[in-house]
Design a protein around this motif. Structure first.
Motif, PDB file in Angstrom:
ATOM      1  N   VAL B 126      -5.096   1.319 -18.908  1.00  0.00           N
ATOM      2  CA  VAL B 126      -3.847   2.048 -18.734  1.00  0.00           C
ATOM      3  C   VAL B 126      -3.511   2.210 -17.251  1.00  0.00           C
ATOM      4  CG1 VAL B 126      -2.711   4.263 -19.112  1.00  0.00           C
ATOM      5  CG2 VAL B 126      -4.079   3.257 -20.920  1.00  0.00           C
ATOM      6  N   MET B 127      -4.541   2.445 -16.442  1.00  0.00           N
ATOM      7  CA  MET B 127      -4.289   2.761 -15.030  1.00  0.00           C
ATOM      8  C   MET B 127      -4.152   1.515 -14.150  1.00  0.00           C
ATOM      9  SD  MET B 127      -4.514   6.112 -15.067  1.00  0.00           S
ATOM     10  CE  MET B 127      -5.297   7.053 -13.797  1.00  0.00           C
ATOM     11  N   LEU B 128      -4.822   0.432 -14.555  1.00  0.00           N
ATOM     12  CA  LEU B 128      -4.870  -0.754 -13.700  1.00  0.00           C
ATOM     13  C   LEU B 128      -3.477  -1.210 -13.237  1.00  0.00           C
ATOM     14  CD1 LEU B 128      -7.244  -2.291 -12.578  1.00  0.00           C
ATOM     15  CD2 LEU B 128      -6.937  -3.994 -14.371  1.00  0.00           C
ATOM     16  N   PRO B 129      -2.496  -1.302 -14.162  1.00  0.00           N
ATOM     17  CA  PRO B 129      -1.172  -1.748 -13.715  1.00  0.00           C
ATOM     18  C   PRO B 129      -0.585  -0.827 -12.635  1.00  0.00           C
ATOM     19  CG  PRO B 129      -1.307  -1.778 -16.099  1.00  0.00           C
ATOM     20  CD  PRO B 129      -2.543  -1.097 -15.611  1.00  0.00           C
ATOM     21  N   LEU B 130      -1.011   0.448 -12.623  1.00  0.00           N
ATOM     22  CA  LEU B 130      -0.452   1.375 -11.634  1.00  0.00           C
ATOM     23  C   LEU B 130      -0.992   1.090 -10.231  1.00  0.00           C
ATOM     24  CD1 LEU B 130      -0.694   4.741 -13.600  1.00  0.00           C
ATOM     25  CD2 LEU B 130       1.301   3.303 -13.281  1.00  0.00           C
ATOM     26  N   TRP B 131      -2.053   0.312 -10.149  1.00  0.00           N
ATOM     27  CA  TRP B 131      -2.669   0.062  -8.843  1.00  0.00           C
ATOM     28  C   TRP B 131      -1.971  -1.062  -8.078  1.00  0.00           C
ATOM     29  CZ3 TRP B 131      -8.537   0.022 -10.542  1.00  0.00           C
ATOM     30  CH2 TRP B 131      -8.845   1.271 -11.066  1.00  0.00           C
ATOM     31  N   SER B 132      -1.231  -1.902  -8.822  1.00  0.00           N
ATOM     32  CA  SER B 132      -0.575  -3.003  -8.113  1.00  0.00           C
ATOM     33  C   SER B 132       0.868  -2.592  -7.817  1.00  0.00           C
ATOM     34  CB  SER B 132      -0.621  -4.277  -8.946  1.00  0.00           C
ATOM     35  OG  SER B 132      -0.036  -4.030 -10.203  1.00  0.00           O
ATOM     36  N   SER B 133       1.454  -3.286  -6.849  1.00  0.00           N
ATOM     37  CA  SER B 133       2.781  -2.902  -6.383  1.00  0.00           C
ATOM     38  C   SER B 133       3.813  -3.024  -7.495  1.00  0.00           C
ATOM     39  CB  SER B 133       3.187  -3.776  -5.201  1.00  0.00           C
ATOM     40  OG  SER B 133       4.578  -3.703  -5.042  1.00  0.00           O
ATOM     41  N   TYR B 134       4.628  -2.014  -7.545  1.00  0.00           N
ATOM     42  CA  TYR B 134       5.726  -1.935  -8.495  1.00  0.00           C
ATOM     43  C   TYR B 134       6.644  -3.146  -8.354  1.00  0.00           C
ATOM     44  CZ  TYR B 134      10.264   0.323  -9.640  1.00  0.00           C
ATOM     45  OH  TYR B 134      11.488   0.640 -10.100  1.00  0.00           O
ATOM     46  N   LEU B 135       6.937  -3.521  -7.102  1.00  0.00           N
ATOM     47  CA  LEU B 135       7.847  -4.648  -6.877  1.00  0.00           C
ATOM     48  C   LEU B 135       7.257  -5.962  -7.380  1.00  0.00           C
ATOM     49  CD1 LEU B 135       9.481  -4.114  -3.391  1.00  0.00           C
ATOM     50  CD2 LEU B 135      10.592  -4.315  -5.615  1.00  0.00           C
ATOM     51  N   VAL B 136       5.949  -6.124  -7.145  1.00  0.00           N
ATOM     52  CA  VAL B 136       5.292  -7.351  -7.598  1.00  0.00           C
ATOM     53  C   VAL B 136       5.405  -7.463  -9.108  1.00  0.00           C
ATOM     54  CG1 VAL B 136       3.053  -8.491  -7.838  1.00  0.00           C
ATOM     55  CG2 VAL B 136       3.698  -7.444  -5.648  1.00  0.00           C
ATOM     56  N   LYS B 137       5.187  -6.328  -9.785  1.00  0.00           N
ATOM     57  CA  LYS B 137       5.238  -6.339 -11.243  1.00  0.00           C
ATOM     58  C   LYS B 137       6.644  -6.661 -11.727  1.00  0.00           C
ATOM     59  CE  LYS B 137       3.368  -2.259 -11.466  1.00  0.00           C
ATOM     60  NZ  LYS B 137       2.968  -0.969 -12.044  1.00  0.00           N
ATOM     61  N   VAL B 138       7.633  -6.075 -11.077  1.00  0.00           N
ATOM     62  CA  VAL B 138       9.012  -6.311 -11.523  1.00  0.00           C
ATOM     63  C   VAL B 138       9.394  -7.772 -11.313  1.00  0.00           C
ATOM     64  CG1 VAL B 138      11.417  -5.700 -11.151  1.00  0.00           C
ATOM     65  CG2 VAL B 138       9.671  -3.919 -11.109  1.00  0.00           C
ATOM     66  N   TYR B 191       7.633  -1.374 -19.873  1.00  0.00           N
ATOM     67  CA  TYR B 191       6.332  -1.773 -19.339  1.00  0.00           C
ATOM     68  C   TYR B 191       5.905  -0.870 -18.184  1.00  0.00           C
ATOM     69  CZ  TYR B 191       2.959  -4.237 -16.509  1.00  0.00           C
ATOM     70  OH  TYR B 191       1.867  -4.529 -15.771  1.00  0.00           O
ATOM     71  N   ILE B 192       6.851  -0.633 -17.257  1.00  0.00           N
ATOM     72  CA  ILE B 192       6.498   0.104 -16.038  1.00  0.00           C
ATOM     73  C   ILE B 192       6.160   1.566 -16.329  1.00  0.00           C
ATOM     74  CG2 ILE B 192       7.397   0.921 -13.807  1.00  0.00           C
ATOM     75  CD1 ILE B 192       6.986  -1.937 -13.508  1.00  0.00           C
ATOM     76  N   TRP B 193       6.854   2.198 -17.275  1.00  0.00           N
ATOM     77  CA  TRP B 193       6.651   3.648 -17.491  1.00  0.00           C
ATOM     78  C   TRP B 193       5.657   3.967 -18.607  1.00  0.00           C
ATOM     79  CZ3 TRP B 193       8.179   4.325 -13.079  1.00  0.00           C
ATOM     80  CH2 TRP B 193       9.475   4.126 -12.600  1.00  0.00           C
ATOM     81  N   LEU B 194       5.194   2.942 -19.336  1.00  0.00           N
ATOM     82  CA  LEU B 194       4.323   3.208 -20.494  1.00  0.00           C
ATOM     83  C   LEU B 194       3.102   4.096 -20.165  1.00  0.00           C
ATOM     84  CD1 LEU B 194       4.048   2.694 -23.504  1.00  0.00           C
ATOM     85  CD2 LEU B 194       2.749   0.642 -22.993  1.00  0.00           C
ATOM     86  N   PRO B 195       2.397   3.861 -19.047  1.00  0.00           N
ATOM     87  CA  PRO B 195       1.230   4.708 -18.774  1.00  0.00           C
ATOM     88  C   PRO B 195       1.558   6.195 -18.686  1.00  0.00           C
ATOM     89  CG  PRO B 195       1.263   2.834 -17.278  1.00  0.00           C
ATOM     90  CD  PRO B 195       2.552   2.804 -18.033  1.00  0.00           C
ATOM     91  N   TYR B 196       2.772   6.498 -18.207  1.00  0.00           N
ATOM     92  CA  TYR B 196       3.155   7.903 -18.057  1.00  0.00           C
ATOM     93  C   TYR B 196       3.389   8.563 -19.408  1.00  0.00           C
ATOM     94  CZ  TYR B 196       3.783   6.522 -13.236  1.00  0.00           C
ATOM     95  OH  TYR B 196       3.570   6.050 -11.979  1.00  0.00           O
ATOM     96  N   MET B 197       3.547   7.753 -20.458  1.00  0.00           N
ATOM     97  CA  MET B 197       3.674   8.306 -21.806  1.00  0.00           C
ATOM     98  C   MET B 197       2.302   8.387 -22.458  1.00  0.00           C
ATOM     99  SD  MET B 197       5.720   9.465 -24.107  1.00  0.00           S
ATOM    100  CE  MET B 197       7.402   8.935 -24.351  1.00  0.00           C
TER     101      MET B 197
END
Lengths: 329, 311
Positions: B126-138, B191-197
């Motif tokens: 759940v947390m791993l995606p939060l460690w990489s840059s938001y822009l890269v993911k988008v 995708y981007i906000w899922l961990p916060y839920m």
């Protein structure tokens, strides 16, 4: 009389742990049955086997003659009063009690009426609108009881229901539970680790040790004639005598139990020893006497002369009070 | 001779003694910095924002007129601005619902069944995606969703391209590919906000004791009834907490809709443009107040619906 619950060589193993190991058990309809034992002895697992939250690794369980091995908890006609009460915090007391009727599809009016009836039965009328968090421990216990009774179960299971209450409240609830059971004529199965509670409330009890039943019988059977050293040790403040001492006191060479209230102090006798401790109990004084390796207690009724600590005394007792145990352990 | 009974006290012990006699002093020392931060820096700028939204801009000179007026708020109700608000709120609601539906099974598994290494794997996942840059993911998603991206490729190979074409022909969701359609914006937001839920839901579910589920089954409830009558109400505060995150984060984001989708304006983008190139700080402030108002209404509704009764 039909048996309400029947265990046929039931086992429940958790990996290498034999929580319940080959238990045979018959609980008569309408009885108040206690399962007594130290923690980890398998008594709670037995209760959960009846309610259906555990499934036997081997053996068969029958409830009113019907094999329930394949029946999930919500279809068994038994209800449980949980140790932590497990009241639903988001529902008020009335809706907590009516929950069992709600899931059966009983309409709001009739189910609330029945819930109020049950609340009156446990002397909580007028508390329907409160949330469980606003109740005291004793009141929560009553709500849990009312909630379990609203479904009119044929067997009521109680998992250490009085454990969280203070002494005075616990004694009051013991009387009430007993009276309730009489009035409703239900089968109560009660799990406890408290010997006094089991002996004073149950009409039959099973003593559990390491997943097996050490003894099963009426409270008097178990108190007066413990089958094994474990039962004698656990159930009462009974004296457990090793074979040599039993023989020295005039019995056969075997393990025996001797109740403190049957023991008197004498000036002379076959075995003597020093008084090591005196404990005042109100109704009498418990005098501990060291006989070789063993400490034997005598209960001296109030008003009788007491020895001093360190005084050498002999013991006397009615030979019929000496109970020889068949069990090795 | 009087032997000292108490041990000798140094300056540190004296300080401890002072705090022991006056417990509020320590409390004050501890909360003063965050209180200053929250009160002055955070609430202060919020107040400044609120103040700005009641000013207006002189249409000829482009200078902010520091006089109280509701003119700027009235501008929000112009068709073009109302469109932006409606589009953003619809997107935020859809993203929140999708996040809740996706997060619940994951959170439920993590709270009830995952133990030891499985639990660690869950947190990491759940947390791993939060460690990489938001822009890269988008941008990665832009490639995935592009016409020649992996989704398009997979659809072509499996002859299921018609599904994507069908989705892209729905009125309002049109685009030449998923990455230029509102569907793409929606997918990336989810995708981007899922961990916060997931995280608040999992925390709420973890607090539901096993015995409560057993009590429900014991009283005759089927699994479905237990879910509806016990698990869901008890998890609701977590769902609401998670939805506050996903909802407000979607309301305020201005990067995802710029990169993915059909370039239709969202509140965040409008604020960004108005305070930057347009230099219309009052209208930007008024736009920024909209999400605050929406969240207040949402919380009020959630409270009225009893979402916090189990707290």
């Amino acid at each position: 009389m039909t048996s309400a619950v029947e265990f046929r060589s039931v086992s429940r193993h958790f990996g290498p742990v034999r929580a319940v190991d080959g238990v045979d058990l018959t609980i008569a309809e309408g009885s108040f049955f206690a399962m007594l034992g130290p923690s980890g002895s398998g008594k709670t697992t037995c209760l959960r086997l009846i309610s259906g939250f555990e499934q036997p690794s081997a053996g068969a369980i029958r409830i009113f003659g019907e094999d329930v091995s394949r029946v999930p908890p919500h279809l068994r006609n038994v209800n449980t009063v949980f140790q932590d009460y497990a009241l639903f915090p988001h529902l008020n007391v009335r809706d907590n009690v009516a929950y069992g009727l709600m899931v059966k599809g009983v309409g709001r009016g009739p189910r609330h009426a029945q819930a109020e009836e049950m609340l009156a039965l446990v002397k909580l009328d007028g508390y329907g609108d409160r949330k469980p968090a606003q109740l005291s421990g004793g009141q929560r216990q009553r709500v849990a009881l009312a909630r379990a009774l609203v479904n009119r179960p044929r067997v009521l299971l109680l998992d250490e229901p009085l454990g969280a209450l203070d002494l005075k409240l616990r004694e009051a609830m013991q009387d009430e539970l007993k009276a309730l059971q009489h009035r409703l004529g239900l089968t109560f199965v009660f799990v406890t680790h408290d010997q006094h509670e089991a002996l004073s409330m149950a009409d039959h009890l099973a003593v559990f040790n390491e997943g097996k039943i050490a003894q099963i019988g009426t409270p008097q059977d178990i108190y007066d004639r413990p089958a094994t050293r474990f039962v004698a040790d656990f159930v009462g403040s009974s004296n457990v005598l090793p074979p040599a001492l039993t023989r020295a006191l005039g019995g056969p060479e075997a393990w025996a139990s001797l109740r403190p209230e049957a023991v008197r102090l004498a000036a002379a006798g076959p075995v003597t020893g020093p008084v090591t401790a005196l404990r005042y109990l109100g109704v009498g004084t418990r005098v501990a006497v060291r006989l070789g390796e063993t400490e034997v207690a005598a209960l001296i009724p109030a008003g009788q002369p007491l020895p001093a600590e360190g005084e050498i005394v002999a013991l006397a007792f009615d030979p019929s009070a000496l109970h020889v145990m068949e069990g090795a352990r | 001779m009087s032997g000292a009974v108490l041990p000798a006290r140094g300056p540190g012990d004296r300080l401890t003694g002072l705090f022991w006699r006056r417990p509020w002093l320590l409390l004050l020392l501890l909360i003063a910095p965050p209180l200053l931060w929250l009160g002055v820096v955070y609430m202060g700028s919020l107040a400044a924002l609120l103040l700005q939204s009641f000013y207006s801009i002189d249409e000829f000179s482009g200078i902010v007129v520091p006089e109280f007026t509701l003119k700027t708020y009235a501008e929000l109700f112009r068709a073009q601005n109302l469109d932006i608000i409606l589009r953003t709120v619809t997107m935020a609601a859809a993203v929140t619902l999708a996040c809740a539906a996706l997060a619940f099974p994951i959170a439920y598994f993590a709270a009830r069944y995952a133990k030891g290494p499985w639990k660690a794997a869950f947190y990491l996942g759940v947390m791993l995606p939060l460690w990489s840059s938001y822009l890269v993911k988008v941008y990665a998603w832009k490639l995935i969703l592009a016409k020649e991206g992996i989704l398009g490729w997979a659809a072509e190979r499996t002859h299921t391209g018609f599904v994507i074409d069908g989705l892209l022909s729905i009125p309002g969701l049109q685009g030449s590919s998923l990455s230029t359609s509102p569907i793409g914006t929606f997918l990336v937001f989810v995708y981007i906000w899922l961990p916060y839920m997931i995280l608040p839901m999992q925390a709420a579910l973890e607090r539901v004791p096993q015995s409560m589920l057993e009590a429900s089954a014991d009283l005759g409830a089927t699994s479905r009834q237990t879910f509806r009558s016990v698990i869901l109400p008890l998890a609701l505060p977590g769902v609401v907490a998670g939805s506050i995150f996903t909802f407000s984060l979607t309301l305020g984001d201005y990067i995802i809709p710029q990169i993915i989708g059909n370039s239709a304006n969202f509140i965040g983008m409008a604020v960004y443009q108005l305070q930057g190139t347009a230099g219309n700080i009052p209208l930007a402030a008024a736009f920024a107040v909209v999400p605050i108002g929406i969240m207040l209404v949402y919380l009020w509704l959630a409270k009225r619906a009893g979402a916090f009764d189990a707290l």
